[in-house]
Scaffold this active site. Sequence first.
Site, PDB file in Angstrom:
ATOM      1  N   CYS A 380       0.841  -1.202   0.000  1.00 57.34           N
ATOM      2  CA  CYS A 380       0.000   0.000   0.000  1.00 57.34           C
ATOM      3  C   CYS A 380       0.875   1.251   0.000  1.00 57.34           C
ATOM      4  CB  CYS A 380      -0.974  -0.045   1.162  1.00 57.34           C
ATOM      5  SG  CYS A 380      -2.446   0.934   0.828  1.00 57.34           S
ATOM      6  N   HIS A 517      -3.533  -4.922   0.606  1.00 58.34           N
ATOM      7  CA  HIS A 517      -2.944  -5.481   1.823  1.00 58.34           C
ATOM      8  C   HIS A 517      -3.087  -7.000   1.821  1.00 58.34           C
ATOM      9  CE1 HIS A 517      -2.354  -1.762   4.210  1.00 58.34           C
ATOM     10  NE2 HIS A 517      -3.348  -1.311   3.477  1.00 58.34           N
ATOM     11  N   GLU A 519      -1.733  -9.128   3.595  1.00 60.98           N
ATOM     12  CA  GLU A 519      -1.637  -9.728   4.940  1.00 60.98           C
ATOM     13  C   GLU A 519      -2.990 -10.084   5.538  1.00 60.98           C
ATOM     14  OE1 GLU A 519      -0.912  -6.599   4.158  1.00 60.98           O
ATOM     15  OE2 GLU A 519      -1.284  -5.179   5.787  1.00 60.98           O
TER      16      GLU A 519
HETATM   17  N1  GLN Z   1      -1.783   6.808   2.771  1.00 60.35           N
HETATM   18  C1  GLN Z   1      -1.927   6.051   1.574  1.00 60.35           C
HETATM   19  C2  GLN Z   1      -3.292   6.257   0.934  1.00 60.35           C
HETATM   20  O1  GLN Z   1      -4.209   6.683   1.569  1.00 60.35           O
HETATM   21  C3  GLN Z   1      -1.675   4.570   1.833  1.00 60.35           C
HETATM   22  C4  GLN Z   1      -2.636   3.943   2.773  1.00 60.35           C
HETATM   23  C5  GLN Z   1      -2.195   2.604   3.276  1.00 60.35           C
HETATM   24  O2  GLN Z   1      -1.021   2.272   3.250  1.00 60.35           O
HETATM   25  N2  GLN Z   1      -3.111   1.827   3.810  1.00 60.35           N
HETATM   26  O3  GLN Z   1      -3.469   5.959  -0.231  1.00 60.35           O
END
Ligand code: GLN
Length: 549
Positions: A380, A517, A519
């Site tokens: 992410c 994600h 995970e």
């Molecule tokens: N801050 C970034 C976004 O909002 C990544 C978010 C995250 O890593 N969950 O896109």
Amino acid sequence: MKTKFIFITGGVLSSLGKGLAAASIGALLEARGLSVTLQKLDPYINVDPGTMNPFQHGEVFVTDDGAETDLDLGHYERYTRAKLGQRHNYTSGRIYNSVISKERRGEYLGGTVQVIPHVTDEIKQAVTQLDGEADIAIIEIGGTIGDIEGLPFIEAIRQLRGDLGKENSLYIHVTYVPYIKTAGELKTKPTQHSVKELRSVGIHPDILLCRTEMELPQGLKSKIGLFCDVKEDRVITARDVDCIYEVPLRFHQEGLDERIVESLNIWTRAPILTPWEDLVARIGQPQHAVRIAMVGKYVNLRESYKSLNEALFHGGVANSSRVEIDYINSEEVRGDALAERLAQADGILVPGGFGSRGIPGKLEAITYARENRIPFLGICLGMQLAVIEFARNVAGLPLADSTEFSSNTPDPVIYLMKEWYDYRTDTVQVRDETTQKGGTMRLGAYPCRIEEDSVAYRAYGASEIFERHRHRYEFNNSYREPLGEVGLSFTGLSPDGELVEIVEIKNHPWFLGCQFHPEFKSRPLEPHPLFRAFIQAALNYRASNNDGG
Ligand code: GLN
């Protein structure tokens, strides 16, 4: 089908592992051939954990349907086959919110709105909506008995025994039996008090799960049974274990699943526990070891990366390897100190995150992984930073950035995409700087198509996957060409080709960033393909380093 309900409460103190207990009970009942679902009722007033600080509350777990939930739902999904979502996590805030909205709409016809019956009815409805979803629903009440906020939940589950009947409901109380060194004794008084407190609000526990450092002798079990009015064979030792995945096996040895099905009057086969036994055996005898550097912000509090830690552990299990994680706080460790730490690592991981704190350190770590050809996984925010790093240092765009950190960068390689097609809701979504916080995230499971000749494809062995998202910012498609020309590949895309979900660096042995994600979907019995492959790559890196010196 009629679902039977198990209610789990906690006493004496928090952090007794109620969530793991609930999850382990789920695993045992599934091993007996029953289907289970689970739900967490959280007494705090926040409407959902989405906006809560991970420092205070641990990770926000995301489900397929895009619910931002308590991390206990992560345990539930890791231990069972239950598919969880919005219906499986309620906070007091969410319950009150709905009662107050009904009041505003006039649904109570001008009546006085009260905790009993209006709030308790709302809670009961949240619980009983699970009827029919599985053979057994396991409902965990957050907090500790005696907490003011928890009372409406306790009252609601008290009433539910009357509604459901004794053979369809079961109360399990998780308590603590401390070992007092100076006296050389295990002490039952805190448990007695906790059960007294529970009985004072009308709940008589059927089973006591006693967390303790050592085995409870039979004499102590009968003492607890007598004082708490619980049958002696229903006083269960829940002893500390080395590895959380042993818990279902320990509970079984104590006869917990037998007592549960007996109380609920269900006939089942004996549990098939070989997968759990094999897992625990494998965990106990790793053949290899790898060291992964995790470069992030919340590294001081392991709970904030709960699923990630577990997924790395699962990836290790899949490779018969122990995984040592070196948590590096990117706000504090920079430059040479950072390089020294990274030089010890066989793999580098940059996890998800929000806000600009610690970004330069994470970028340095990514440069290090790229230049030294160390396996890299960016998740992410970690993927977004990998794109920024590549744009700045390979594509010659020194000011490239995400508009999350720099609103007027000349090269917004990561930005808020104004319009995009949302597969989950089948609508066109509009996002910009002014849309409200929290309401604009891409949340939940989205499809992703994978290009065949890629690290991702070799890991998944599939060309379409579904993974869970939680972010606002996206890759800016105007940069596909300039970054692609100098070696960045976009190997995972949304089905319409518009959203970049996976990036890789072509001439690097294992460098992958994903916008999702992974995970959240890893399980001990089914380690996630990306974590399996990442740990495998780290093992290879370690082996080649040892050979070549
Ligand atoms: N801050 C970034 C976004 O909002 C990544 C978010 C995250 O890593 N969950 O896109």
